[in-house]
Every structure is written in C-alpha cells, then in structure tokens.
Design an enzyme around this catalytic site. Structure first.
Site, PDB file in Angstrom:
ATOM      1  NE  ARG A 107      -3.991   1.950   2.378  1.00  0.00           N
ATOM      2  CZ  ARG A 107      -4.456   2.798   3.225  1.00  0.00           C
ATOM      3  NH1 ARG A 107      -3.489   3.020   4.149  1.00  0.00           N
ATOM      4  NH2 ARG A 107      -5.278   3.505   3.296  1.00  0.00           N
ATOM      5  CG  LEU A 131      -4.798   4.714  -0.149  1.00  0.00           C
ATOM      6  CD1 LEU A 131      -4.968   4.128  -1.476  1.00  0.00           C
ATOM      7  CD2 LEU A 131      -3.290   4.520   0.275  1.00  0.00           C
ATOM      8  CB  SER A 132     -10.577   3.838   0.201  1.00  0.00           C
ATOM      9  OG  SER A 132     -11.182   4.750  -0.543  1.00  0.00           O
ATOM     10  CD  GLN A 133     -11.400   2.487   7.678  1.00  0.00           C
ATOM     11  OE1 GLN A 133     -12.322   3.176   7.267  1.00  0.00           O
ATOM     12  NE2 GLN A 133     -11.421   1.983   8.735  1.00  0.00           N
ATOM     13  N   PRO A 134      -8.277   0.780   4.408  1.00  0.00           N
ATOM     14  CG  PRO A 134      -6.010   0.101   4.849  1.00  0.00           C
ATOM     15  CD  PRO A 134      -6.957   1.425   5.003  1.00  0.00           C
TER      16      PRO A 134
END
Length: 218
Positions: free
Chosen positions: A42, A68-71
């Site tokens: 990531r 960048l979206s939360q995992p």
C-alpha cells in the site's frame, strides 16, 4: 500474484500482515480478499511523506482533494463484490490505483475510469510497477462509466454519488452486482444486483467517502 518489490523488505511485509489481522478482527472473512490486500504494498500508492502511515487502517490524502480509502472499506467493498464471483469489473474512480490493484488480484479484467489525469497517470505507472496486465485505465468521458466495454459482472464505485447512479445500471450484466457509497450528508454502502429489468437494492452500512464529481481535471 504480485511479486515482492525490490527494497520492500520483510519489515514492510510483517507490517502488512498486522494490518490483515486487524481486518480479520474487524469482520472481513473472505480469505481471497485478505490475501489480495496482503500482496499489495500500500505504501507505493502514497507520496513518500505519508508512506510511513500506509498500513494504518485509515484513509489518507493523495492530492486533488481525493483520498486513498481506508483498508477496511477497500476490503469490505471488495468482499461484497466477490460474493458474486465477477470476472469483468468496472471501477469508477481509479484514484491512486490501490483498489484497482486489489481487484486485479481477484478477477480476470479490471476496467477503471478516473477524471483527474495526473492521478490516472500515476496509477498507470503503479500498475506497470506491479506487473498487473489485466487492468485497463482511462480518463473519464462525457458518459459515466465505460459503456462500450459493458456489460460488467461487477461495478465498484469509489466516490459517493448523491443518489443512485442511474447511468451505470444498464452497464451491469444480468445477475451483476454494483457496490457503491450513496448519499450526500449521510452515505450508505449499497449493493445493487441486476435481475432482468429490475434491480435488487440492499443498504449495508454507513460510510464516508469523497463526493463523486464530474468534469475532467487535466
């Protein structure tokens, strides 16, 4: 599978696996999805100044008022999509390319559309770095989605439209599934399954995304 990149090292791998364990504890159960996230480094989807935060379970800025979206959200949306075992998937909102790379581990073809050209160019570079050859990326056009390559078994929307994105529904194959955050002030992760000319809609959980916007940024 994505090969380990030179210079990533075992420390990064261990950090990634700690994130995967946190995702399991948060309720992500599909081992295919967890394996895909474990394979993707990531930190290469972030500017160097933020790369030390890459394996926190949080959204992070990537410029142009995008994130960048939360995992957890990446894993959750992908898990919902993979319940239907899609082969060809359309992603609306390439962003950094992280979700694209995760999907590319799981399906035969990923078609991804982005409206911000500098982000798109960086995402293309990352696909090459990761040797992901089953992804097709393009700049957004006048019509939402990628209708000339429809129908898609799955559609994943990574920014929030204010209401149901009607232009995307005809691009779903019969039995295909769309996963999207929908709403303005209050957003709900929503699953839509095509049943002939009808659509089965299920609201899943509250979420928070940047809004889905139109207009190309060059």
């Amino acid at each position: 599978m994505v090969a380990e990149l030179q210079g990533i090292g075992m420390t990064s791998r261990r950090t990634r696996m700690r994130l995967i364990q946190r995702l399991r504890e948060s309720g992500i159960q599909d081992e295919r999805v967890l394996t895909a996230l474990a394979e993707i480094p990531r930190h290469i989807f972030l500017d160097e100044a933020l790369s030390h935060r890459a394996y926190e379970d949080t959204a992070l800025p990537i410029g142009y008022q995008q994130t960048l979206s939360q995992p957890y959200i990446v894993a959750r949306m992908t898990e919902v999509l993979m319940e239907h075992n899609p082969s060809r998937v359309l992603e609306l909102g390439t962003g950094s390319g992280y979700q694209t790379a995760v999907l590319a581990q799981l399906v035969d073809e990923v078609f991804s559309v982005e409206r911000i050209n500098p982000l798109l160019n960086k995402a293309r570079e990352r696909m090459r770095t990761l040797h992901l050859r089953n992804t097709s990326l393009r700049l957004a056009g006048d019509v939402m989605g990628w209708p000339e390559n429809a129908p898609f078994d799955g559609i994943l929307v990574t920014a929030a439209p204010a209401s149901m994105p009607e232009d995307l529904l005809p691009q779903l194959a019969e039995g295909g599934v769309m996963v999207a955050p929908i709403g303005e002030t209050t957003q709900v992760l929503t699953k839509v399954i095509r049943r002939g000319d009808d659509y089965e809609i299920t609201e899943l959980e509250p979420v928070r995304f940047v809004p889905l916007l139109s207009g190309v940024v060059r």
